[in-house]
Design an enzyme around this catalytic site. Structure first.
Site, mmCIF file in Angstrom:
data_model
loop_
_atom_site.group_PDB
_atom_site.id
_atom_site.type_symbol
_atom_site.label_atom_id
_atom_site.label_comp_id
_atom_site.label_asym_id
_atom_site.label_seq_id
_atom_site.Cartn_x
_atom_site.Cartn_y
_atom_site.Cartn_z
ATOM 1 N N ARG A 85 42.666 37.559 38.341
ATOM 2 C CA ARG A 85 41.980 38.747 37.839
ATOM 3 C C ARG A 85 41.273 38.423 36.528
ATOM 4 O O ARG A 85 41.532 37.402 35.904
ATOM 5 C CB ARG A 85 43.004 39.869 37.588
ATOM 6 C CG ARG A 85 43.537 40.565 38.840
ATOM 7 C CD ARG A 85 42.541 41.539 39.448
ATOM 8 N NE ARG A 85 41.845 42.293 38.407
ATOM 9 C CZ ARG A 85 42.374 43.309 37.742
ATOM 10 N NH1 ARG A 85 43.596 43.705 38.015
ATOM 11 N NH2 ARG A 85 41.677 43.946 36.815
ATOM 12 N N GLY A 86 40.410 39.328 36.104
ATOM 13 C CA GLY A 86 39.706 39.158 34.838
ATOM 14 C C GLY A 86 38.207 39.033 35.043
ATOM 15 O O GLY A 86 37.728 38.899 36.166
ATOM 16 N N ASN A 87 37.461 39.109 33.940
ATOM 17 C CA ASN A 87 36.011 38.948 34.046
ATOM 18 C C ASN A 87 35.694 37.475 34.344
ATOM 19 O O ASN A 87 36.589 36.636 34.422
ATOM 20 C CB ASN A 87 35.307 39.457 32.771
ATOM 21 C CG ASN A 87 35.723 38.687 31.524
ATOM 22 O OD1 ASN A 87 35.835 37.461 31.551
ATOM 23 N ND2 ASN A 87 35.957 39.396 30.429
ATOM 24 N N VAL A 88 34.432 37.184 34.527
ATOM 25 C CA VAL A 88 34.021 35.837 34.941
ATOM 26 C C VAL A 88 34.571 34.768 33.997
ATOM 27 O O VAL A 88 35.156 33.771 34.427
ATOM 28 C CB VAL A 88 32.471 35.742 35.008
ATOM 29 C CG1 VAL A 88 32.026 34.300 35.202
ATOM 30 C CG2 VAL A 88 31.941 36.600 36.155
ATOM 31 N N ARG A 110 38.387 34.326 34.270
ATOM 32 C CA ARG A 110 38.779 33.652 35.513
ATOM 33 C C ARG A 110 38.456 32.148 35.452
ATOM 34 O O ARG A 110 39.217 31.329 35.934
ATOM 35 C CB ARG A 110 38.104 34.319 36.715
ATOM 36 C CG ARG A 110 38.820 35.603 37.138
ATOM 37 C CD ARG A 110 38.162 36.253 38.332
ATOM 38 N NE ARG A 110 36.904 36.885 37.975
ATOM 39 C CZ ARG A 110 35.818 36.906 38.738
ATOM 40 N NH1 ARG A 110 35.812 36.291 39.910
ATOM 41 N NH2 ARG A 110 34.728 37.526 38.344
ATOM 42 N N THR A 140 41.703 33.913 44.470
ATOM 43 C CA THR A 140 40.788 35.053 44.636
ATOM 44 C C THR A 140 41.607 36.335 44.666
ATOM 45 O O THR A 140 42.744 36.331 45.136
ATOM 46 C CB THR A 140 39.941 34.954 45.924
ATOM 47 O OG1 THR A 140 39.122 36.142 46.021
ATOM 48 C CG2 THR A 140 40.800 34.867 47.176
ATOM 49 N N CYS A 179 36.499 49.130 49.184
ATOM 50 C CA CYS A 179 36.207 47.849 48.523
ATOM 51 C C CYS A 179 37.267 46.791 48.766
ATOM 52 O O CYS A 179 37.021 45.614 48.600
ATOM 53 C CB CYS A 179 36.068 48.070 47.020
ATOM 54 S SG CYS A 179 34.627 49.039 46.580
ATOM 55 N N SER A 228 32.053 43.272 29.228
ATOM 56 C CA SER A 228 32.127 41.859 29.592
ATOM 57 C C SER A 228 30.743 41.223 29.447
ATOM 58 O O SER A 228 29.723 41.923 29.411
ATOM 59 C CB SER A 228 32.616 41.691 31.035
ATOM 60 O OG SER A 228 31.598 42.079 31.944
ATOM 61 N N SER A 235 40.161 38.995 46.087
ATOM 62 C CA SER A 235 39.444 39.742 47.130
ATOM 63 C C SER A 235 40.074 39.511 48.501
ATOM 64 O O SER A 235 40.195 38.373 48.959
ATOM 65 C CB SER A 235 37.976 39.290 47.145
ATOM 66 O OG SER A 235 37.371 39.566 48.388
ATOM 67 N N LYS A 280 28.254 46.486 44.224
ATOM 68 C CA LYS A 280 29.389 46.295 45.134
ATOM 69 C C LYS A 280 30.657 46.964 44.606
ATOM 70 O O LYS A 280 31.600 47.174 45.362
ATOM 71 C CB LYS A 280 29.637 44.809 45.401
ATOM 72 C CG LYS A 280 30.218 44.023 44.250
ATOM 73 C CD LYS A 280 30.581 42.608 44.677
ATOM 74 C CE LYS A 280 31.208 41.823 43.537
ATOM 75 N NZ LYS A 280 31.613 40.477 43.940
ATOM 76 N N ASP A 281 30.692 47.308 43.301
ATOM 77 C CA ASP A 281 31.869 47.972 42.735
ATOM 78 C C ASP A 281 31.888 49.476 42.998
ATOM 79 O O ASP A 281 32.913 50.125 42.782
ATOM 80 C CB ASP A 281 31.927 47.755 41.216
ATOM 81 C CG ASP A 281 32.297 46.326 40.847
ATOM 82 O OD1 ASP A 281 32.754 45.585 41.743
ATOM 83 O OD2 ASP A 281 32.123 45.958 39.668
ATOM 84 N N ARG A 309 38.676 40.301 51.254
ATOM 85 C CA ARG A 309 37.575 39.829 52.112
ATOM 86 C C ARG A 309 37.463 38.311 52.034
ATOM 87 O O ARG A 309 37.373 37.624 53.061
ATOM 88 C CB ARG A 309 36.253 40.490 51.662
ATOM 89 C CG ARG A 309 35.004 39.932 52.354
ATOM 90 C CD ARG A 309 33.738 40.452 51.689
ATOM 91 N NE ARG A 309 33.638 40.073 50.296
ATOM 92 C CZ ARG A 309 33.221 38.898 49.844
ATOM 93 N NH1 ARG A 309 32.837 37.963 50.705
ATOM 94 N NH2 ARG A 309 33.144 38.644 48.554
ATOM 95 N N ARG A 310 37.455 37.773 50.810
ATOM 96 C CA ARG A 310 37.377 36.318 50.643
ATOM 97 C C ARG A 310 38.639 35.643 51.177
ATOM 98 O O ARG A 310 38.569 34.615 51.847
ATOM 99 C CB ARG A 310 37.183 35.973 49.162
ATOM 100 C CG ARG A 310 35.802 36.361 48.642
ATOM 101 C CD ARG A 310 35.730 36.257 47.125
ATOM 102 N NE ARG A 310 34.379 36.542 46.652
ATOM 103 C CZ ARG A 310 34.105 36.957 45.422
ATOM 104 N NH1 ARG A 310 35.084 37.145 44.550
ATOM 105 N NH2 ARG A 310 32.850 37.196 45.059
ATOM 106 N N ARG A 314 30.176 48.262 30.850
ATOM 107 C CA ARG A 314 31.405 47.597 30.440
ATOM 108 C C ARG A 314 31.024 46.506 29.442
ATOM 109 O O ARG A 314 29.857 46.122 29.360
ATOM 110 C CB ARG A 314 32.115 47.008 31.660
ATOM 111 C CG ARG A 314 32.639 48.061 32.614
ATOM 112 C CD ARG A 314 32.825 47.510 34.011
ATOM 113 N NE ARG A 314 33.764 46.395 34.027
ATOM 114 C CZ ARG A 314 33.864 45.515 35.016
ATOM 115 N NH1 ARG A 314 33.066 45.612 36.079
ATOM 116 N NH2 ARG A 314 34.751 44.542 34.966
#
Length: 305
Positions: A147-150, A153, A125, A238, A12, A127, A80-81, A129-130, A10
């Site tokens: 949402r979005g890449n690092v 965000r 977040t 996931c 990013s 997620s 993890k993805d 899980r978080r 990708r």
């Protein structure tokens, strides 16, 4: 090998960094490489919650397609993805040494608000899980989707009046953004395989398998396999509020797993140590234990939701 190894990634900053790391390792082995950038649906649509887009597979499908169409030789993924089941003729040939697996908090105005039990903080977040683990610990806080890449965000955290957002520590540290970390969430159980990179090849590509398998880090492979076995047996996927983390210390695997209801009210924990040689089934054992304790509720809630 004289021809260039085409590495799919990708576009990013973090994904590019990860692909370049794999390229460096392959170059050390004497291979020429080139990066091929592939845009995923998850990178294009930055507003729809991941759970509504079919989970994290939205980040991997475009790379899978490029690989199956022979546009790239290998693909580099955040491990993890990757779904725990893959019906395609593709396989992971190497799991790179894991970085920091922890979650971290980015709080532009500091973390003092965590000390006030009456304060209703807003935490960002995407997620589950978080979200669930945070609400278990701070039940009066509000969770908002991000949402979005690092980089995207981080911008959103600065622009909004949220108190904090949760990020994987490795993602920030890898691209020199670790200074944004206000606190490491040592109490939060991370996602299965968080902090690890996986290199995917076509199943029948024995030449590429021979090359790529030299990059495999055995300890990381053992730990992430245990974590992903747990995730698989929990039928969690996931997007489920399930965490799993294993690490090796003194020839023993330390494993911790958690499953929660989405609202964080019910939490099921598992923790065990085993010698490295006997730990192969630890993920399966943990899933059976938590499901028998009642964590099946968590999975049913996800399926009905």
């Amino acid at each position: 090998m004289s021809k260039k190894i085409r590495i799919g990634t990708r576009d990013s900053q973090l994904a590019t960094w990860q692909a370049k790391q794999v390229a460096k390792e392959l170059q050390k082995l004497g291979h020429n490489t080139e990066l091929i950038f592939v845009k995923s649906e998850g990178d294009i649509d930055l507003t729809t919650p991941l759970t509504e887009m079919g989970g994290k597979g939205v980040f991997t499908k475009a790379l899978d397609d490029a690989q199956l169409n022979d546009e790239i030789d290998i693909a580099v993924h955040s491990f993890k993805d990757l779904p725990t089941e893959n019906p395609l003729p593709l396989k992971v040939a190497a799991i790179m040494e894991r970085a920091d697996a922890r979650d971290s908090l980015v709080a532009p105005d500091g973390t003092d608000f965590l000390d006030d039990p009456n304060y209703k903080a807003t935490i960002a977040t995407s997620s589950n899980r978080r979200r669930a683990q945070w609400l278990h610990r701070y039940p009066n806080h509000e969770i908002v989707n991000i949402r979005g890449n690092v980089n995207t965000r981080l911008e959103k955290v600065e622009k909004n009046d949220w108190d904090a957002a949760i990020f994987a520590a490795a993602g920030l540290e890898r691209i020199d953004l670790g200074h944004h970390i206000s606190a490491y969430l040592d109490w939060m159980v991370s996602a299965a395989a968080q902090g690890a990179m996986a290199v995917m090849i076509r199943e029948e590509d024995s030449e590429m398998e021979e090359i790529v398998s030299q990059l495999n880090h055995d300890e990381t492979a053992l730990c992430t396999t245990i974590e992903r076995d747990f995730l698989h047996d929990m039928e969690a996927g996931c997007s489920a509020p399930v965490g799993a983390y294993a690490f090796v210390e003194d020839s023993q695997v330390h494993f911790k797993a958690v499953a929660l209801t989405l609202d964080g009210r019910e939490q099921y924990d598992y923790e065990k140590r085993m010698s490295v040689g006997e730990a192969g089934d630890l993920g399966h054992t943990a899933a059976q234990a938590l499901l028998s304790e009642g964590a099946i509720k968590v999975i049913e809630e996800m399926k009905s939701g």
